[in-house]
Design a protein around this motif. Structure first.
Motif, PDB file in Angstrom:
ATOM      1  N   ARG A 123      12.498  -4.147 -10.702  1.00  0.00           N
ATOM      2  CA  ARG A 123      11.224  -4.015 -10.014  1.00  0.00           C
ATOM      3  C   ARG A 123      10.303  -5.122 -10.485  1.00  0.00           C
ATOM      4  O   ARG A 123      10.451  -5.637 -11.578  1.00  0.00           O
ATOM      5  CB  ARG A 123      10.536  -2.705 -10.382  1.00  0.00           C
ATOM      6  N   GLU A 124       9.329  -5.393  -9.644  1.00  0.00           N
ATOM      7  CA  GLU A 124       8.268  -6.292 -10.059  1.00  0.00           C
ATOM      8  C   GLU A 124       7.549  -5.603 -11.218  1.00  0.00           C
ATOM      9  O   GLU A 124       7.154  -4.450 -11.108  1.00  0.00           O
ATOM     10  CB  GLU A 124       7.317  -6.515  -8.888  1.00  0.00           C
ATOM     11  N   GLN A 137       7.396  -4.483  -5.579  1.00  0.00           N
ATOM     12  CA  GLN A 137       8.662  -4.893  -4.972  1.00  0.00           C
ATOM     13  C   GLN A 137       9.828  -4.365  -5.800  1.00  0.00           C
ATOM     14  O   GLN A 137       9.807  -4.419  -7.021  1.00  0.00           O
ATOM     15  CB  GLN A 137       8.708  -6.424  -4.925  1.00  0.00           C
ATOM     16  N   LEU A 190      15.766  -6.125  -0.765  1.00  0.00           N
ATOM     17  CA  LEU A 190      14.378  -6.218  -1.191  1.00  0.00           C
ATOM     18  C   LEU A 190      13.577  -5.142  -0.481  1.00  0.00           C
ATOM     19  O   LEU A 190      13.573  -5.083   0.744  1.00  0.00           O
ATOM     20  CB  LEU A 190      13.800  -7.585  -0.847  1.00  0.00           C
ATOM     21  N   GLU A 191      12.872  -4.308  -1.233  1.00  0.00           N
ATOM     22  CA  GLU A 191      12.016  -3.275  -0.661  1.00  0.00           C
ATOM     23  C   GLU A 191      10.634  -3.434  -1.265  1.00  0.00           C
ATOM     24  O   GLU A 191      10.499  -3.658  -2.471  1.00  0.00           O
ATOM     25  CB  GLU A 191      12.544  -1.881  -0.982  1.00  0.00           C
ATOM     26  N   GLN A 192       9.612  -3.290  -0.429  1.00  0.00           N
ATOM     27  CA  GLN A 192       8.247  -3.354  -0.930  1.00  0.00           C
ATOM     28  C   GLN A 192       7.323  -2.562  -0.030  1.00  0.00           C
ATOM     29  O   GLN A 192       7.667  -2.261   1.104  1.00  0.00           O
ATOM     30  CB  GLN A 192       7.767  -4.795  -1.053  1.00  0.00           C
TER      31      GLN A 192
END
Length: 138
Positions: free
Chosen positions: A19-20, A45, A56-58
């Protein structure tokens, strides 16, 4: 860990998940997010690297998911500002070829970005490069 991805018949193996980090927001952005919304980290993200694709999910209110097939990746670049180097995080820019156009995907604020980029590079070498003896045309 092997997970069956809905909508496909093949099993994909998850190699890396991240994760970010909260540290990537920086002090000014953190204070602004706390003052305006009070929920600064809900839309971070999320990155998952499998043996076939990069997922990629955000977003929090509006969720966005982008799948990048490993064989479509053309270049991987690690970017780290001085602040990010001090914290051990960084951004990874992935350039891929979708159809006839090139897309750029930024994986923000990941811990140990060099290791993540090397994982992507190793996957690309296994997936995109031809296997077996080289064939020459004479």
């Amino acid at each position: 860990m092997t997970a069956l991805v809905p909508g496909t018949e093949s099993n994909e193996q998850t190699l890396l998940e991240g994760r970010e980090t909260r540290r990537s927001y920086g002090p000014a952005r953190f204070l602004l997010a706390c003052l305006l919304l009070g929920l600064p980290f809900l839309g971070r993200q999320r990155v998952r690297i499998t043996d076939e694709r990069l997922i990629l999910e955000q977003g929090f209110w509006t969720r966005t998911r982008d799948d990048v097939e490993i064989f479509r990746i053309r270049d991987v670049v690690v970017r780290q500002s001085l602040y990010q180097r001090l914290l051990g995080i960084g951004d990874i820019v992935v350039k891929s070829l979708e159809g006839r156009s090139e897309e750029t995907h930024v994986l923000r604020g990941l811990a140990d970005p060099v290791r993540v980029s090397e994982t992507i590079r190793a996957l690309w070498n296994r997936t995109a490069r031809p296997q077996g003896p080289a064939a020459t045309l004479d």
